[in-house]
Design a protein around this motif. Structure first.
Motif, PDB file in Angstrom:
ATOM      1  N   THR A 292       8.103  62.152  76.864  1.00  0.00           N
ATOM      2  CA  THR A 292       8.861  60.922  76.634  1.00  0.00           C
ATOM      3  C   THR A 292      10.114  61.284  75.852  1.00  0.00           C
ATOM      4  N   ASP A 293      11.235  60.946  76.444  1.00  0.00           N
ATOM      5  CA  ASP A 293      12.511  61.222  75.782  1.00  0.00           C
ATOM      6  C   ASP A 293      12.818  60.035  74.864  1.00  0.00           C
ATOM      7  N   VAL A 294      12.664  60.235  73.575  1.00  0.00           N
ATOM      8  CA  VAL A 294      12.859  59.111  72.642  1.00  0.00           C
ATOM      9  C   VAL A 294      14.272  59.103  72.051  1.00  0.00           C
ATOM     10  N   THR A 295      15.125  60.005  72.540  1.00  0.00           N
ATOM     11  CA  THR A 295      16.480  60.038  71.976  1.00  0.00           C
ATOM     12  C   THR A 295      17.270  58.824  72.453  1.00  0.00           C
ATOM     13  N   GLU A 296      18.168  58.383  71.609  1.00  0.00           N
ATOM     14  CA  GLU A 296      18.951  57.199  71.932  1.00  0.00           C
ATOM     15  C   GLU A 296      19.884  57.469  73.118  1.00  0.00           C
ATOM     16  N   ASN A 297      20.414  58.690  73.185  1.00  0.00           N
ATOM     17  CA  ASN A 297      21.338  59.005  74.283  1.00  0.00           C
ATOM     18  C   ASN A 297      20.637  59.658  75.470  1.00  0.00           C
ATOM     19  N   GLN A 298      19.316  59.666  75.437  1.00  0.00           N
ATOM     20  CA  GLN A 298      18.513  60.219  76.549  1.00  0.00           C
ATOM     21  C   GLN A 298      19.013  61.611  76.957  1.00  0.00           C
ATOM     22  N   ARG A 299      19.277  62.437  75.950  1.00  0.00           N
ATOM     23  CA  ARG A 299      19.899  63.725  76.244  1.00  0.00           C
ATOM     24  C   ARG A 299      18.954  64.722  76.900  1.00  0.00           C
ATOM     25  N   HIS A 300      17.685  64.417  76.915  1.00  0.00           N
ATOM     26  CA  HIS A 300      16.745  65.340  77.559  1.00  0.00           C
ATOM     27  C   HIS A 300      16.429  64.919  78.988  1.00  0.00           C
ATOM     28  N   SER A 301      17.102  63.878  79.456  1.00  0.00           N
ATOM     29  CA  SER A 301      16.714  63.330  80.763  1.00  0.00           C
ATOM     30  C   SER A 301      17.897  63.321  81.725  1.00  0.00           C
ATOM     31  N   PHE A 302      17.550  63.424  83.025  1.00  0.00           N
ATOM     32  CA  PHE A 302      18.550  63.181  84.056  1.00  0.00           C
ATOM     33  C   PHE A 302      18.791  61.677  84.122  1.00  0.00           C
ATOM     34  N   ASN A 303      19.772  61.308  84.899  1.00  0.00           N
ATOM     35  CA  ASN A 303      19.955  59.894  85.227  1.00  0.00           C
ATOM     36  C   ASN A 303      18.664  59.397  85.891  1.00  0.00           C
ATOM     37  N   PRO A 304      18.238  58.174  85.624  1.00  0.00           N
ATOM     38  CA  PRO A 304      16.963  57.689  86.195  1.00  0.00           C
ATOM     39  C   PRO A 304      16.887  57.850  87.715  1.00  0.00           C
ATOM     40  N   ALA A 305      18.003  57.649  88.396  1.00  0.00           N
ATOM     41  CA  ALA A 305      17.993  57.790  89.867  1.00  0.00           C
ATOM     42  C   ALA A 305      17.715  59.238  90.251  1.00  0.00           C
TER      43      ALA A 305
END
Lengths: 455, 243
Positions: A292-305
């Motif tokens: 679970t990426d809990v960072t505010e800027n979602q820096r550990h995640s790709f774009n949801p699409a």
């Protein structure tokens, strides 16, 4: 003769808990630790605010730079870094007393005769230590208060994960200290054993930084490496399980080995069973982690699409990388796009072909050095680029997909120019004085007359 | 010296064939004895005879290689011993930095003893002057008194004390003996003592232990008979004759 009426177990537990807390509060080691923590947290906080402010001055003029101004990385992680130091170097000396002093004074023989089990007794000691740990968080709470008062931004989920990481790290250090005290004949030996574990983990993480392979993996699962995952704001069930398994392991080993009146063969058998069970559980959890990426800027995640599209890949995506483990390009990829791909693609096979270069300043032995090859569903492609966009576009092309990114709110960052120097008196003077006063009262009030009482 | 199960059943508490080894060293070898309700049994032996080891094995704080502990005719498993036995080890200094009154109150509460019980013990043991002092600052004699108070606050039917008179002068020893005798109607006691003159004054029966082996068990008269000595022989002479 009839058996006597006895104190109920809950009441007995409460009485012992109070006694354990009292014993810890009378410990000079605790108050020394709190004073040092106050100074360290204050220094870290003031330095962090100063650096953040300097960087923010420029960032306030450029939106692109402002996006990089994240209080979690800029303020909270360095501030809590002070706790890492104290938890690694000072906490063991406080926690060792829980068992070590009882053994040394002979009181353990009395406590083991009470109607509480060894398990309950150890739980009570952990609870008392938890209370003390809560007190040690006062300087951090003050840093948060001052940051908030300066107008700083706090993103609670990310901060909560950071706090959880430090809580778990402390729990492990406490249980290691308890176990070390259990199997040692003296407090100094226990301290050495515990420090060997915590400092050894630190050294392992340091030695493994910048390395791949087995050493890199060991570094990731070192205590320090696992704590870093929480600092990064990436919550992983695997790391939580590993942390908990280690803490439970040392706790159970303490429970098993604490009682001198149990057979050694039984202790060894139980220990092996606990190690096997917890090891299997932790390995299973780490092999199939949920992130679970809990960072505010979602820096550990790709774009949801992108994530949705990558999860739909049904065949094995093979990526062959012709880079040495020490190559900074590979390290960037490992921490960035490869880590995200591992969390998103169900069937991912990453292969390394590192033998193609001998060093930074030596000529490449093979033209393939730096090449990254991709294979999906019988189709192949290759590129020298380690850019995330380039890599994703190759994967989309191989999979025959067209992905339109979801619109997501743009993270603007939280640059702040602030002066926290007014708070320094709290960290450098008031808090240490408060701790010194309370500690002095607890210490001196109980031993206010040191003259030997004659008869 | 062995006692049958039937013998154990007549007594309140007993142990059968307890043995203990530390590596190749035999600390206890087939030790058996019983305790009659309300009696004070003295464990007599020189330093290193195995007295403390025996008490710790009985209390379940050390593993015994063999042996059974009985209570009212039934085997007393390890887990249930804490209901029946309280063992006060020698030279314990519980919560040494705390005030004596805090430590005494802690043990009063965990043993579910009344405040009146504690006050009585404080009075009888003369602990009033040191109640507000930390245990670690007390003299050896006062520390012993505190340890004795902690032991007497317990309420288990069998009390085992390791060297309870060590550190007392003769007057204090006699006073402490009187105190222990006053508790005899409530509980049985096993006292580990290496000073024979003191043991002779307080104990009803004696277990003579040397190098982990039982050399004699009985009243002083019975031991005199076993040693072949006359009625005026004291415990020291009996012990020397038997060992």
């Amino acid at each position: 003769m009839p058996l006597p009426d006895t104190t109920s177990k809950p009441r007995l537990a409460w009485i012992i808990l109070i006694q354990e807390v009292r014993g810890l509060l009378m410990s000079p080691a605790l108050w020394t630790m709190l004073i040092v923590v106050s100074l360290l947290v204050g220094y870290s906080f003031l330095q962090a605010v100063d650096l953040f402010s300097r960087a923010s001055r420029t960032a306030l003029s450029y939106a692109e730079l402002a996006r990089g101004m994240n209080p979690q990385a800029g303020i909270f992680v360095p501030t809590f870094g002070a706790y890492y130091l104290s938890q690694t170097l000072l906490l063991p000396f406080v926690a060792i007393r829980l068992i070590g002093l009882d053994k040394q004074s002979g009181v353990l023989k009395l406590l083991l005769q009470l109607r509480l089990s060894t398990f309950s007794l150890c739980i009570l000691k952990i609870m008392a230590m938890g209370l003390v740990w809560g007190v040690s968080m006062i300087p951090a709470a003050m840093a948060l208060f001052f940051w908030h008062r300066l107008g700083g931004h706090i993103f609670v989920p990310e901060l909560a994960v950071l706090l959880a990481g430090h809580a778990l790290y402390s729990l492990i250090v406490i249980t290691i200290a308890m176990f070390a005290a259990t199997i040692s004949d003296s407090l100094p030996t226990a301290a050495m054993l515990c420090l060997a574990a915590t400092l050894g983990s630190w050294v392992l993480d340091f030695a493994a930084s910048g390395h791949g392979g087995i050493l890199g993996t060991l570094g990731q699962v070192s205590l320090t490496g696992m704590l870093r995952q929480f600092e990064n704001g990436l919550l992983s069930t695997g790391y939580i399980a590993a942390f908990l398994a280690l803490a439970i392991l040392f706790f159970m080993l303490t429970v098993i080995w604490l009682h001198p009146g149990r057979r050694r063969s039984a202790k060894i058998g139980k220990s092996l069973a606990v190690i096997g069970l917890l090891g299997a559980g932790a390995v299973m959890a780490m092999l199939s982690p949920i992130y679970t990426d809990v960072t505010e800027n979602q820096r550990h995640s790709f774009n949801p699409a992108t994530t949705r599209a990558l999860r739909q890949l049904s065949r094995t995506l093979t990526i062959t990388i012709h880079l040495n483990p020490q190559d900074s390009r590979l390290l960037d990829m490992e921490q960035g796009v490869l880590a995200r791909l591992r969390r998103s693609v169900q069937k991912l096979n990453i292969q390394y072909s590192p033998s193609s270069s001998t060093g930074l300043f030596q000529p490449a032995e093979s033209d393939q050095y730096g090449l990254i090859q991709y294979e999906y569903g019988g189709k192949k492609d290759q590129s020298y680029s380690n850019s995330e966009n380039e890599i994703l576009s190759i994967i989309y092309h191989l999979a025959g997909m067209t992905v339109v990114p979801d619109p997501v709110p743009v993270y603007k960052g939280y640059p702040l120019v602030a002066d926290a120097s007014g708070s320094r008196w709290w960290f450098y003077l008031y808090l240490p004085l408060i701790f010194l006063s309370i500690g002095g009262y607890c210490y001196l009030d109980k031993s206010w007359r040191t003259t030997r009482q004659g008869e | 010296m062995d006692e049958s199960v039937a013998g154990q059943q007549r007594s309140e508490f007993g142990i059968t064939r307890i043995s203990k080894k530390f590596g190749s060293y035999t600390a206890l070898q087939d030790v058996s004895f019983s305790v009659i309700p309300g009696e004070i049994l003295g464990l007599i032996g020189p330093n290193g005879a195995g007295k403390s080891t025996l008490l710790e094995c009985v209390a379940g704080l050390l593993t015994a290689a063999t042996g059974t502990v009985w209570w009212q005719g039934r085997i007393l498993p390890l887990k249930k011993r804490k209901q029946v036995i309280w063992y006060q080890p020698d030279a314990t200094l519980p919560f040494a930095r705390q005030r004596v009154v805090t430590t005494l109150t802690f043990f009063r509460k965990i043993h579910c003893a009344s405040k009146a019980d504690l006050n009585r013990l404080v009075r009888l043991l003369g602990l009033s002057p040191v109640l507000k002092k930390p245990l670690e600052t007390l003299s050896k004699g006062f520390r012993r008194r505190v340890q004795l108070a902690l032991a007497l606050l317990s309420r288990q039917p069998l009390l085992m004390l390791d060297e309870p008179f060590d550190g007392f002068d003769i007057r204090q020893t006699l006073s402490m003996m009187d105190l222990l005798r006053s508790y005899r109607d409530k509980r049985s006691m096993i006292l580990s003592i290496h000073q024979l003159t003191e043991a002779e004054k307080i104990c009803n029966r004696f277990l003579l232990l040397d190098q982990g082996r039982v050399l004699g068990l009985g009243t002083l008269d019975e031991l005199r008979t076993q040693a072949g000595l006359t009625a005026d022989a004291n415990l020291e002479e009996v012990f020397l004759a038997i060992t």
